[in-house]
Structure formats: C-alpha cells, structure tokens
Design a protein around this motif. Structure first.
Motif, PDB file in Angstrom:
ATOM      1  N   CYS B  31       0.850  -1.180   0.000  1.00 21.71           N
ATOM      2  CA  CYS B  31       0.000   0.000   0.000  1.00 21.71           C
ATOM      3  C   CYS B  31       0.889   1.235   0.000  1.00 21.71           C
ATOM      4  N   TRP B  97      -0.868  -9.884   5.427  1.00 23.53           N
ATOM      5  CA  TRP B  97      -1.541  -9.123   4.355  1.00 23.53           C
ATOM      6  C   TRP B  97      -0.497  -8.482   3.432  1.00 23.53           C
ATOM      7  N   SER B 101      -0.131  -9.284  -0.475  1.00 24.91           N
ATOM      8  CA  SER B 101      -0.270  -8.182  -1.449  1.00 24.91           C
ATOM      9  C   SER B 101       0.932  -8.106  -2.387  1.00 24.91           C
TER      10      SER B 101
ATOM     11  N   TYR C  41      -4.158   0.999  -2.458  1.00 23.78           N
ATOM     12  CA  TYR C  41      -3.876  -0.414  -2.161  1.00 23.78           C
ATOM     13  C   TYR C  41      -4.791  -1.266  -3.041  1.00 23.78           C
ATOM     14  N   TRP C  43      -7.652  -4.038  -3.336  1.00 24.37           N
ATOM     15  CA  TRP C  43      -8.732  -4.582  -2.502  1.00 24.37           C
ATOM     16  C   TRP C  43      -9.669  -5.390  -3.386  1.00 24.37           C
ATOM     17  N   GLN C  44      -9.763  -6.678  -3.067  1.00 22.63           N
ATOM     18  CA  GLN C  44     -10.595  -7.604  -3.852  1.00 22.63           C
ATOM     19  C   GLN C  44     -10.258  -7.482  -5.335  1.00 22.63           C
ATOM     20  N   TYR C  77     -11.437  -1.372  11.709  1.00 20.03           N
ATOM     21  CA  TYR C  77     -11.197  -2.283  10.582  1.00 20.03           C
ATOM     22  C   TYR C  77     -11.081  -3.728  11.058  1.00 20.03           C
TER      23      TYR C  77
END
Lengths: 103, 103, 103
Positions: B31, B97, B101, C41, C43-44, C77
C-alpha cells in the motif's frame, strides 16, 4: 547507512519554517519536511488535543548532536519532543546529495 | 522483520497517485500513503521552500531494489529523494496481508 | 534506546481521536499524532484509493504488545495495519517525559 530522520513538533507553521531554515542554513539538515498534525497527550493530569506542525529533518548521525542542540536552543517549547529514526537504505544519488548538502 | 517503509516526494498529488498506482500494480508495494507537506532545502545556493507530496510505500526488503528502480525510472525529478526506514514490529495479520499483497 | 513509533490508519478523524485518547488514557502511548493521508492499495483484485487518517503513537518496546492488543480490539477495521519503527535517538528530556507519561 548513517542517515537519520529527526523529528520535532511546534505549534505553528511560522515556528516550523524558522526552525527549518535555521537547520538547513547551518548545514545540520539537508532538507526539512513539515506537515499539519493533531497531537493528543496528557498535560497536568488531563488529556489535551492540539493542532501542531511536525518537522522531519534529513541528516547524518554525525550531525545529530549539533542539530538536537540547535533545536533545543531555538525551540518555542520548554520541553520539545526531539527524536530520530534510523534510515536503512537510500539511493546512491540521494545519499550523495544529502552528504553534499551537509557540506 | 524484513518490512520496510520507503519514502519519496513529488510536486503534485497527480504525480503521487501515478507512482502509488504503479508500485501497487507491480506488486512492489502492498500500500502507499500520500500526504501534503512543505519542504525546505538549499537549491543552487539559496534556500527554497516548496509545497510537495510525500509518499510512504509499505514493502519488503527483497522488493526494495526493484521498487527504488521503478521510482527512479518514473519519477518526475532528476534527483529524487528515495530512502527507507526499517520496520521493527508488525502484527501477524498485517504482516501476512503485506506478504499476500506483494504476491 | 527502546522507544518505538507505532503506526495505524483509520477512516475518519473521529475514529483516530477515539483510539488516541484510549491509548494515552491507558498509558500505552505518551502521545499520539494524527494526520490526513490518501491510501492506495489492492482490494478484492482492484486498486482502491481512499482518504484515511494515520496515527503515530510514541511508546516503549515493553508497551508495544499491550498497545497493539488495545488497537486490535478497538479498531474499526477487520484487518488493521499496525506496525512499529525503531527510534534510534531521543533527547534525554524527551525520553524522560515519555517514561513519565507511560507511568
């Protein structure tokens, strides 16, 4: 790698700009980055939450003591936060520019 | 812990967004966080004070060289500031994560 | 030097202020700095680019586990980013203030 990222905080952008200019002028920082933040901390027993400006000074380990001294002398706070994070890597071009800026 | 926080700065949010997307797309950063700053530095003998945008890339040590290379190639500056701070701790969930990623 | 700079991000200033107060109240952070950022970032499977608020907690290594636990429990989160950078140097006055604040 003996580069350091040194941090402090002040109350206003004017205070931040003055410290930034002094450090670069004295060749104790290659560059200084400032940004608006909000700080939460305990003061005289109660929680305080105040707008501040944070400064990040890029310097070398051998200039840290002199930079910390300059910040202490010129800082508007009685007990300033002054701390440094170690830099693990930097591109050769940038590291050379920092060295040249520190003279 | 082999996570790194890599930093660079550009002049505008558009430039920052382009570098951020490129790094995440290439799986060289999990990120990227960007924020508005003011930079003070010496340029051609005089003090300069300019608005900039700072980027923080979360990556792993084994991706640093490739990320630095991508930033150098795509950076709008001739001599970009590219440096990395070491990460000492991360929660297991977050570390997993980041690994996932980076693929 | 066993000071740490611990980071996390949330979606809003209100969420940030709540976490900051909780950490200082519990004496798991001496102070907390928050600032507005933009995060990019994956995401999915797609690139996301969202406004967030980043928090920087100043603490000591022996408080990290408890601070990380407090952040995990209270974080809005499901999978929060929680990581720490090592502090290499701090002025004696500031280091003493951090120790005193952590009680």
């Amino acid at each position: 790698m003996d580069m350091l990222a040194v941090f402090t905080t002040v109350a206003t952008q004017e205070q931040a700009d003055a410290l930034a200019r002094a450090a670069v002028d004295a060749r104790l920082a290659a560059c200084v980055q400032t940004e608006a933040i909000r700080s939460t901390y305990r003061w005289q027993g109660a929680l305080a939450c105040e707008p501040e400006v944070r400064l990040l000074f890029k310097t070398r380990a051998d200039r840290y003591a002199a930079l910390a001294e300059l910040l202490r002398k010129r800082h508007p706070y009685e007990l300033p936060a002054i701390f440094a994070l170690p830099v693990a890597e930097a591109t050769p071009g940038y590291a050379a520019w920092v060295d040249e800026s520190l003279g």
